[in-house]
Design a protein around this motif. Structure first.
Motif, short mmCIF file in Angstrom:
data_model
loop_
_atom_site.label_atom_id
_atom_site.label_comp_id
_atom_site.label_asym_id
_atom_site.label_seq_id
_atom_site.Cartn_x
_atom_site.Cartn_y
_atom_site.Cartn_z
N VAL A 23 -5.88 0.21 4.88
CA VAL A 23 -4.94 -0.35 5.86
C VAL A 23 -5.47 -0.16 7.27
O VAL A 23 -5.48 -1.10 8.08
N ALA A 24 -5.95 1.05 7.56
CA ALA A 24 -6.45 1.32 8.91
C ALA A 24 -7.65 0.44 9.24
O ALA A 24 -7.88 0.10 10.39
N HIS B 60 -1.02 0.21 -5.17
CA HIS B 60 -0.96 1.67 -5.04
C HIS B 60 -1.00 2.33 -6.41
O HIS B 60 0.00 2.39 -7.11
N PHE C 223 -1.13 14.01 -2.64
CA PHE C 223 -2.31 13.18 -2.44
C PHE C 223 -3.45 14.07 -1.94
O PHE C 223 -3.23 15.21 -1.55
N GLU D 105 1.67 9.48 6.85
CA GLU D 105 0.48 9.56 6.00
C GLU D 105 -0.75 8.95 6.69
O GLU D 105 -1.86 9.41 6.52
N LEU D 106 -0.50 7.93 7.47
CA LEU D 106 -1.62 7.31 8.20
C LEU D 106 -2.26 8.34 9.12
O LEU D 106 -3.49 8.41 9.22
N MET E 158 -4.37 4.18 2.72
CA MET E 158 -4.19 4.19 4.18
C MET E 158 -5.48 3.89 4.93
O MET E 158 -5.45 3.30 6.01
N HIS E 159 -6.63 4.27 4.38
CA HIS E 159 -7.87 3.94 5.10
C HIS E 159 -8.20 2.46 5.01
O HIS E 159 -8.74 1.87 5.95
N TRP F 64 -12.53 6.35 2.39
CA TRP F 64 -12.63 6.99 3.70
C TRP F 64 -14.04 7.53 4.00
O TRP F 64 -14.33 7.87 5.16
N ALA G 64 -6.62 8.57 9.62
CA ALA G 64 -6.89 7.18 9.99
C ALA G 64 -6.10 6.86 11.24
O ALA G 64 -5.22 6.01 11.25
N LEU H 92 4.78 6.47 5.41
CA LEU H 92 3.38 6.03 5.53
C LEU H 92 2.87 6.16 6.97
O LEU H 92 1.66 6.29 7.18
N LEU I 49 -8.10 -2.63 8.38
CA LEU I 49 -7.78 -4.07 8.48
C LEU I 49 -8.12 -4.62 9.87
O LEU I 49 -8.59 -5.76 10.00
N PRO J 196 0.80 -1.22 0.00
CA PRO J 196 0.00 0.00 0.00
C PRO J 196 0.83 1.27 0.00
O PRO J 196 2.02 1.26 0.31
N GLY J 197 0.16 2.36 -0.34
CA GLY J 197 0.73 3.70 -0.23
C GLY J 197 -0.30 4.61 0.42
O GLY J 197 -1.30 4.12 1.00
N THR J 198 -0.08 5.88 0.30
CA THR J 198 -0.93 6.84 1.00
C THR J 198 -2.41 6.68 0.64
O THR J 198 -3.28 6.73 1.51
N SER J 199 -2.70 6.49 -0.64
CA SER J 199 -4.10 6.44 -1.07
C SER J 199 -4.82 5.20 -0.53
O SER J 199 -6.04 5.11 -0.62
N ALA K 42 -2.82 -2.89 10.94
CA ALA K 42 -2.51 -1.72 10.11
C ALA K 42 -1.04 -1.33 10.27
O ALA K 42 -0.33 -1.12 9.28
#
Lengths: 551, 551
Positions: free
Chosen positions: A31-32, A71, B279, B449-450, A28-29, A165, B455, B446, A34, A23-26, B462
């Motif tokens: 990822v959060a 990403h 972003f 970024e998180l 992150m939600h 998000w 998030a 990241l 998970l 993943p990357g910044t886009s 995560a």
């Protein structure tokens, strides 16, 4: 519940339990989110080609898709080669590609690109960009349905950051799994008639026709009616070993495949594609079907191969035939200086019960099929789409799909370097994978190809493009640098000992097999068609083969 | 003369002297033809992303394109991310992608894919599949003209195998290089008027406006008229160091860029794009231009930035102004436990004359610009398209373009793993590149970024997606495995000694800087805008930044 949380619940409700991520910044939600879905396992890869190849390997063994998390367009680009392999293997993958927020794309920021266009190549059947948080999970359900459709495919869902998000996510119930049908009565009758004619008939098995049930039915037909069975050149997954019918694969070299197919008057496709040459060569036919041979399709990849073969067996009166099965038989323990054939022999000598064998050894693996034919039952996974760099990522996915089964991946040196980052994921997830790298310091297959295309006046610059010397890679060091236990072996004794150790100690291992450059010479008696083919080859190819395989 | 031989002659006649390759069977005639063209150097890469990134880095420094040689759609896919970076940097690349023979595509062989579709994303201006040997070289000439057009771009020529091997190739004379024009009188007058208004004006320099001539003109304007200069966030190539005007780059973090741009009433673009957030973030504007600010374009990337700035300087009466130049000044030698800022300090302390500095260090490199501002003149290359994995391949290309200049590449650990195979090409070509890897065992950016995307309730799953621990990578071992001399350093003393050794011994070196995870804390006085920005940041971001940068 935001979009990402609802998406994860939708995936998990549909039985998708693993997501291979880079993943990357886009993203992150996602990822959060998970941690909001305990049924979802996230497996981090350090390169997108590892994530996509792992999703491919997982689905081959789990018979259901994993998700990816990539990403934007560049991450998708990095994952494209192994998605191509999945596409060619008809493997289901739910390919999730994060994107900029919908309102951000107008600004053409640095990472902006046309993701759908890039995806279309590997996802011709399903590419969709989610437009709203409310509709996201229906998009996901559609993607899941497409991925595990008939046949399986890569389905790409582009996930803008604000869709992820945004609040108001609505999980969607899982789509019903599709039920494939058997071959039509007409197809069965036509093929039964062709077989009964007594003309030479070859049944080409591919896709799901290489699983146990279909293989047994095909073998009954072969034993009853005298047809010859062949397997497609690069199976997605083939069940084989002692107690199962042994089926020879179509050869990679078109000249040799021509020998295998020679004289056939009927070619019956069972979840397989009519055989064509991997590449074109000056003055050679691309279509490998012999002149005068009629091609019949028993069933397409969208149908049920096993049920279709059962129908054909019944029509021929072969349902009760006892087919010959591969006897339990292992090669002896190899000794002396290590060569590629000895590596294959050692694998055959030691292959444990219920292993998963991944073959991306290119020229070095020519002996593998023969040496493992009588080993305990195992699954074989191969390079379906020709995009090298598949084997190590496939091993990651296969090991996660089947945590109780040992995975042995045989990989060429050039090949290994495309997705070597897979080793790190093996270490992080503590996967029981033994990666065997054939280090002959060469793109060995290309030396043959250089001769095959007729470009024989190769000078030093040309030759330097095919060798991996200066410096010779040290794969043991590379593996250790990623936390994988690794050794180098230059004798058969050392190799066997290393393989025994690796198999006895769960967790990832790499064995670097230092072998001389060669076509990994199959012996006369084990691949007789290879030598039978020699007179039909261009003289310089025949000479090169002879020199390399029968010194 | 076959197609491949004629193509190579056409390339060489146009001054294209290097081809970065990762060939397969369909490119074997091109490979075989290499020895027919002594002016063409072929540089083998073990992964296509290395080849495309090297072509990018080469062209940035040579100011002319290199060619690539990639293997069908999957090879192109692997090369896509760095072609994206080249596209965003407006860097010329003649991207040659081998394909199946024209008559073979109908058979949908394993490696068949839609190459043009994949290419269109990175080559929107030129994608063409050669249709015949006779017309191939005109296609190539058109591709060359497109690549080095105004502005530079990636031009993709798809080369079917039979077009390559066919006889009757006709080399084509090189296309005339294009001559860019200066800004129009109207644009110059309008901007001069805005500047004369006395309202706060920022001149944003990008592309070729970051080369010496343009920088000096811009600095004259700034000194004469009181405008502020900024450089685009990720320059393709920026000339800097003692004796040149010092220009601060727009910050990556939109919150900080907002501080840099605050209060501007006029923003003048010189070969630059109006600044936007990298972003999108919930509730944040994507467009970084302050409210009430008028955006003017002095010249587009298709025009001559230096001549345009000269015209503007003349209109303002600034042509004879003596601008302030960066004084020669180096930071002291760092001591004690190694940190990312100390690595930047050591680079500033030791940067040799005429170096090429490649910065893909992400969060670890925040101090680099400040620490090298007064170093001897050097070129800076950065991540133009945001697709990480650019730095090491760029270093390969830059070193081949400028064999007499030392190259120092500063790379993040996560970043390095995308295209680590570049190290092998450095060893094979014996390039004088010092690769510095910041190993903080984390996708550090990241973690920020998180928090930035809001998030903040990140759970263990995560967080595990952002750390590179378990196992921690050993880059020194990885480099050694590819034949590159490498050491690890965990103190500033060791790092300085290793860097001195590497700079004194031509050939490739890797220094693994073991640093704690952090935002590589810039000090209060060196980046005052960073701390000025804190009150405008979301509270949790400000807290995180404070904790990390000003402990």
């Amino acid at each position: 519940m935001n979009g990402a949380q609802a998406l994860l619940k939708t995936l998990a409700d549909a039985g998708i339990e693993v997501c291979f991520t880079n993943p990357g910044t886009s993203e992150m939600h996602f990822v959060a989110a998970l941690d909001s879905e305990p049924r979802m396992r996230a497996v981090l890869a350090l390169f997108e080609g590892v994530a996509t190849g792992a999703a491919d390997g997982y689905a081959r063994m789990a018979d259901k898709p994993a998700a990816t998390l990539l990403h934007l367009g560049c991450g998708l680009g990095n994952g494209l080669a192994n998605l191509h392999n999945a596409r060619k293997g008809k493997v289901p993958v739910v390919n999730i590609v994060g994107d900029h927020a919908t309102y951000h794309t107008q600004y053409d920021a640095q990472l902006q690109s046309d993701i759908e266009t890039v995806a279309r190549n590997v996802s011709p059947g399903f590419v969709r960009t989610a437009q709203s948080t409310a509709a996201l999970c229906q998009d996901a359900a559609d993607a899941i349905a497409a991925a595990r459709g008939l046949p399986g495919q890569v389905a790409t869902l582009v996930l803008p950051a604000d869709v992820s998000w945004g609040e108001g996510g609505q999980p969607c119930p899982p789509p019903a799994p599709p039920a494939p049908t058997a071959a039509s009565d007409e197809a069965v009758q036509a093929i039964a008639q062709a077989i009964r004619s007594g003309e030479k008939t070859i049944v080409l098995l591919g896709g799901h026709a290489l699983r146990e049930g279909a293989l047994r039915s095909a073998a009954r037909i072969a034993a009853h009616s005298g047809v010859q069975l062949l397997a497609e050149v690069f199976p997605t997954r083939m069940e084989r070993g002692a107690g199962l019918p042994a089926v020879e694969r179509v050869a990679y070299l078109a000249e040799l495949a021509g020998v295998q197919l020679a004289g056939a008057r009927h070619l019956v496709l069972v979840d397989a594609k009519s055989p064509v040459s991997f590449f074109a060569y000056p003055g050679k036919a691309s279509d490998l079907v012999p002149a005068g041979c009629t091609v019949h399709t028993l069933c397409s990849p969208a149908q049920d191969a096993a049920a279709s073969l059962d129908k054909l067996a019944a029509a021929l009166g072969a349902s009760a035939t006892q087919p010959p099965l591969a006897p339990a038989q292992r090669p002896g323990r190899p000794r002396g200086p290590l060569t590629a054939p000895k590596v294959c022999k050692a694998v055959g000598h030691l292959l444990p019960e219920n292993a998963i064998l991944i073959d991306e050894a290119i020229t070095s693996g020519l002996m593998l099929g023969v040496m493992t034919a009588g080993c305990p039952r195992h699954d074989l996974i191969t390079l379906t789409g020709g995009a090298i760099g598949q084997g190590l990522p496939n091993a990651v996915g296969a090991a996660i799909a089947c945590p109780d089964r040992p995975v042995i991946a045989l990989i060429g040196d050039g090949t290994a370097m495309y997705t070597l980052q897979a080793l790190w994921s093996m270490a992080r997830e503590n996967l029981h994978v033994v990666s065997v790298i054939f280090n002959n310091a060469s793109y060995s297959v290309l030396n043959v190809e250089l001769e095959r295309v007729g470009a024989e006046q190769a000078g030093p610059k040309a030759k330097s493009q095919l060798d991996l010397k200066g410096p010779v890679l040290n794969f043991a060091q590379l593996a250790q640098g990623m936390g994988v236990h690794a050794v180098r072996a230059s004798t058969a004794e050392d190799f066997c000992q290393a393989l025994e150790y690796a198999l006895a100690h769960p967790g990832p291992h790499l064995i670097e097999a230092l072998v001389p450059e060669s076509l990994a010479g199959p012996k006369r008696k084990v691949l007789p068609w290879l030598l039978r083919a020699l007179p039909s080859l261009p003289p310089q190819v025949a000479r090169a083969l002879k020199r390399k395989i029968a010194p």
